[in-house]
Write an enzyme that holds these catalytic residues in place. Structure first.
Site, PDB file in Angstrom:
ATOM      1  N   TYR A 166      -2.125  -6.667  16.895  1.00 50.53           N
ATOM      2  CA  TYR A 166      -2.626  -5.738  15.675  1.00 50.53           C
ATOM      3  C   TYR A 166      -3.881  -5.137  15.732  1.00 50.53           C
ATOM      4  O   TYR A 166      -4.027  -3.883  15.680  1.00 50.53           O
ATOM      5  CB  TYR A 166      -2.556  -6.864  14.272  1.00 50.53           C
ATOM      6  N   ASN A 208       1.708   4.677   7.427  1.00 52.11           N
ATOM      7  CA  ASN A 208       1.272   3.445   6.774  1.00 52.11           C
ATOM      8  C   ASN A 208       2.247   2.338   7.215  1.00 52.11           C
ATOM      9  O   ASN A 208       1.728   1.209   7.173  1.00 52.11           O
ATOM     10  CB  ASN A 208       1.590   3.495   5.164  1.00 52.11           C
ATOM     11  N   ASP A 219      14.036   4.806  11.314  1.00 52.12           N
ATOM     12  CA  ASP A 219      12.814   4.087  12.014  1.00 52.12           C
ATOM     13  C   ASP A 219      11.899   4.910  12.613  1.00 52.12           C
ATOM     14  O   ASP A 219      12.186   5.722  13.730  1.00 52.12           O
ATOM     15  CB  ASP A 219      13.741   3.054  13.120  1.00 52.12           C
ATOM     16  N   ILE A 220      10.880   5.346  12.023  1.00 55.10           N
ATOM     17  CA  ILE A 220       9.860   5.917  12.434  1.00 55.10           C
ATOM     18  C   ILE A 220       9.203   5.880  13.805  1.00 55.10           C
ATOM     19  O   ILE A 220       8.370   6.661  14.208  1.00 55.10           O
ATOM     20  CB  ILE A 220       8.897   6.489  11.710  1.00 55.10           C
ATOM     21  N   ASP A 223      11.007   3.481   4.211  1.00 54.42           N
ATOM     22  CA  ASP A 223      10.930   2.431   4.478  1.00 54.42           C
ATOM     23  C   ASP A 223      12.205   1.677   4.950  1.00 54.42           C
ATOM     24  O   ASP A 223      13.315   2.055   4.652  1.00 54.42           O
ATOM     25  CB  ASP A 223      10.710   1.420   3.061  1.00 54.42           C
ATOM     26  N   LYS A 282      -4.356  -1.061  16.011  1.00 50.24           N
ATOM     27  CA  LYS A 282      -5.167  -0.398  14.969  1.00 50.24           C
ATOM     28  C   LYS A 282      -6.464   0.437  15.578  1.00 50.24           C
ATOM     29  O   LYS A 282      -6.767   1.429  15.034  1.00 50.24           O
ATOM     30  CB  LYS A 282      -5.466  -1.424  13.814  1.00 50.24           C
ATOM     31  N   LEU A 315       0.721  -1.112   0.021  1.00 49.57           N
ATOM     32  CA  LEU A 315      -0.025  -0.082   0.084  1.00 49.57           C
ATOM     33  C   LEU A 315       0.834   1.159  -0.005  1.00 49.57           C
ATOM     34  O   LEU A 315       0.563   2.242  -0.673  1.00 49.57           O
ATOM     35  CB  LEU A 315      -0.957  -0.121   1.440  1.00 49.57           C
ATOM     36  N   THR A 323      -1.439  -7.357   0.083  1.00 47.67           N
ATOM     37  CA  THR A 323       0.054  -6.892   0.753  1.00 47.67           C
ATOM     38  C   THR A 323       0.745  -8.114   1.257  1.00 47.67           C
ATOM     39  O   THR A 323       0.141  -9.058   1.511  1.00 47.67           O
ATOM     40  CB  THR A 323      -0.075  -5.753   1.676  1.00 47.67           C
TER      41      THR A 323
END
Length: 319
Positions: free
Chosen positions: A187, A116, A89-90, A48, A191, A29, A221
């Site tokens: 997860y 994302n 690394d965000i 990334d 989310k 995505l 994905t």
């Protein structure tokens, strides 16, 4: 790392001359979003780490100077666009701050942030250990919070300096976060947290010219093609590929553009050719007797109210 592209004299498209940062943009995505923004005239920061689908260290020449992020940048440049690689690394303060800095250093501004990045470590709850919980919550929830925090600080400073931005944030939730998903407790919790973070950010940042929305996408994905293999299977030749990630990106691009003025604090689902406005928790049937109930009376009231309430959505994977 800036791609070796000559600046364009004139940019056209819905996002002409906007600067967009997309996390986890090397594949899936994120890649589709980065390419779609570039096709609409945006200059893109492609973030990334190049890790595996479970967050493992499988980067191919990753980091700041290679890997899938560089491949996306090269694809944008080959099509006449402008893009830079960001390999930080965000989910760390340093990496998130450097994402904003990369946009400012390369292009002099930041207009849109698309959060994302993420990965999966699926386990049933009784088999889910703390490391897998922490790793997934870290990349999804902290990996949304920190880039949002640093971008918001930049936009607030711009607004206070009299340069109120037309800024946009698109966060990535999931149907798992809205309805739950068996085997994905870590997860789904992350989310769901992203949805709450979106609502808070939209309320806090509107005064600074920032719109914040969330998206629950369904697409093929690395995270979904094994977990939901049957639903994500590629179509036959000549058929519409309903699960192609590029089907989701038009909504993301529109939300990231100035054209989405007035749309904030919303959650959308996007799948194939379908867009849905999601409507979250709101008061349903209620009963106020004006006095304390006994436990048995509370149970009787709940039974009566549930009989008039809408049925909850089906948890993914529940029998």
């Amino acid at each position: 790392m800036t791609a070796p592209a000559a600046p364009t004299a004139h940019r056209a498209g819905l996002c002409a001359d906007r600067v967009v940062a997309v996390t986890g943009a090397g594949r899936g995505l994120g890649r589709a979003h980065a390419l779609a923004f570039a096709a609409e005239g945006a200059r893109v920061v492609v973030n990334d780490l190049g890790v595996g689908p479970d967050g493992g260290e499988t980067r191919r020449g990753g980091g700041d100077f290679g890997g899938p992020a560089l491949e996306v940048v090269e694809e944008i440049v080959a099509a006449g666009g402008e893009a830079v690689v960001h390999g930080g690394d965000i989910a760390t303060a340093e990496g998130a701050a450097s994402l904003v800095a990369a946009a400012l250093d390369a292009f002099g501004r930041l207009d849109t942030l698309v959060n994302n990045a993420g990965f999966l470590r699926d386990r049933m709850l009784v088999n889910l250990d703390e490391d897998d919980w922490d790793a997934v919550v870290r990349v999804h929830l902290r990996g949304h919070f920190l880039p949002l925090k640093h971008a918001a600080a930049h936009w607030r400073a711009e607004a206070k300096a009299g340069r109120t931005p037309v800024a946009r944030v698109i966060n990535t939730s999931s149907g798992a976060g809205l309805l739950g998903s068996v085997g994905q407790g870590n997860y789904a919790a992350a989310k769901a947290g992203i949805v709450a973070l979106t609502l808070v950010a939209a309320a806090e940042l509107g005064r600074y010219g920032v719109h914040v929305n969330a998206l629950a996408p369904a697409a093929r994905t690395r995270m979904t093609e094994q977990t939901f293999a049957e639903a994500m299977a590629a179509p036959g030749e000549g058929e519409f590929d309903a699960m192609a990630p590029a089907n989701v990106s038009p909504l993301v691009v529109w939300l990231g553009s100035a054209a989405s003025d007035g749309v904030t604090g919303r959650v959308f689902e996007a799948e194939a050719g379908r867009i849905t406005v999601m409507e979250g928790w709101r008061p349903g049937p209620t009963d106020d007797r004006g006095a304390r109930r006994s436990p048995a009376e509370a149970g009787e009231t709940v039974r009566r109210l549930l009989a008039d309430a809408e049925k909850p959505g089906q948890v993914y994977g529940a029998s």
